[in-house]
Enzyme design. Structure first.
Site, short mmCIF file in Angstrom:
data_model
loop_
_atom_site.label_atom_id
_atom_site.label_comp_id
_atom_site.label_asym_id
_atom_site.label_seq_id
_atom_site.Cartn_x
_atom_site.Cartn_y
_atom_site.Cartn_z
N HIS A 70 0.84 -1.19 0.00
CA HIS A 70 0.00 0.00 0.00
C HIS A 70 0.88 1.24 0.00
O HIS A 70 2.02 1.22 0.50
CB HIS A 70 -0.90 0.03 1.24
CG HIS A 70 -2.05 -0.92 1.18
ND1 HIS A 70 -3.29 -0.59 1.66
CD2 HIS A 70 -2.15 -2.18 0.70
CE1 HIS A 70 -4.12 -1.60 1.49
NE2 HIS A 70 -3.45 -2.58 0.91
N GLU A 72 0.80 3.98 1.77
CA GLU A 72 1.21 4.47 3.09
C GLU A 72 2.33 3.63 3.69
O GLU A 72 3.27 4.17 4.27
CB GLU A 72 0.01 4.46 4.05
CG GLU A 72 -1.14 5.34 3.62
CD GLU A 72 -2.22 4.61 2.83
OE1 GLU A 72 -3.40 4.97 2.98
OE2 GLU A 72 -1.90 3.68 2.06
N CYS A 100 -6.86 2.46 4.97
CA CYS A 100 -7.55 1.25 5.40
C CYS A 100 -7.12 0.91 6.83
O CYS A 100 -6.29 1.60 7.42
CB CYS A 100 -7.20 0.10 4.45
SG CYS A 100 -5.48 -0.47 4.61
#
Length: 175
Positions: A70, A72, A100
């Site tokens: 992801h 991040e 998320c």
């Protein structure tokens, strides 16, 4: 105050205004487009420390064949290396879509004090949409959240991506 100095002559300088949230979100959007060029969901992230970007990431789940790829998480890993510690206590994270549960948990664990996000994620967001891991009172770290920075542009980028994906999948299924 962290700003950039503009030197005019040998000993004179003027302090310029620090870069805005919009500036850093545009940098995250550039990364989102980089991921989109690989066929990834266009989500980008930058981490800023003292006015400098020290971590960059974009989604690479399909490319890396990894749930963990992801935007991040990639940016956090890079920022950790620059800082030389897992604590990113003096940093701000900018992301084009609400994190998320996995990414929100990593942000809390990294002790990042502030997250600036463009748009909410009503299907998987954990900064207030489905859960709010950033303000869970039982955690020892709380995260300040700024919402809506370049929201329309980031939301449009995601909508365009999913519209094109649905069209491509429909065309492929008809072949």
């Amino acid at each position: 105050m962290s700003g950039h100095r503009l030197f005019i002559s040998d000993s004179t300088h003027i302090m310029t205004k620090p870069k805005s949230d919009e500036f850093y979100m545009r940098e995250a959007m550039k990364l989102a487009r980089k991921g989109e060029a690989l066929g990834e969901v266009p989500i980008g992230c930058v981490i800023v420390h003292d006015g400098k970007i020290i971590g960059r990431g974009y989604n690479r789940r399909k490319t890396d064949h990894s749930t963990l790829s992801h935007a991040e998480l990639t940016a956090i890993k890079k920022a950790d290396k620059v800082i030389g510690d897992w604590r990113l206590e003096d940093c701000t994270l900018y992301v084009t879509l609400e994190p998320c549960q996995m990414c929100a948990g990593a942000i809390v664990q990294a002790r990042i004090p502030k997250v600036v996000m463009a748009c909410k994620n009503p299907k998987a967001g954990c900064a207030g949409s489905i859960l709010d891991l950033f303000h869970e009172p039982r955690f020892n770290h709380q995260v300040e959240v700024v919402e809506g920075v370049l929201e329309e542009e980031c939301s449009q980028m995601l909508s365009d991506f999913f519209r094109a994906l649905r069209l491509r999948l429909k065309t492929e299924s008809e072949d």
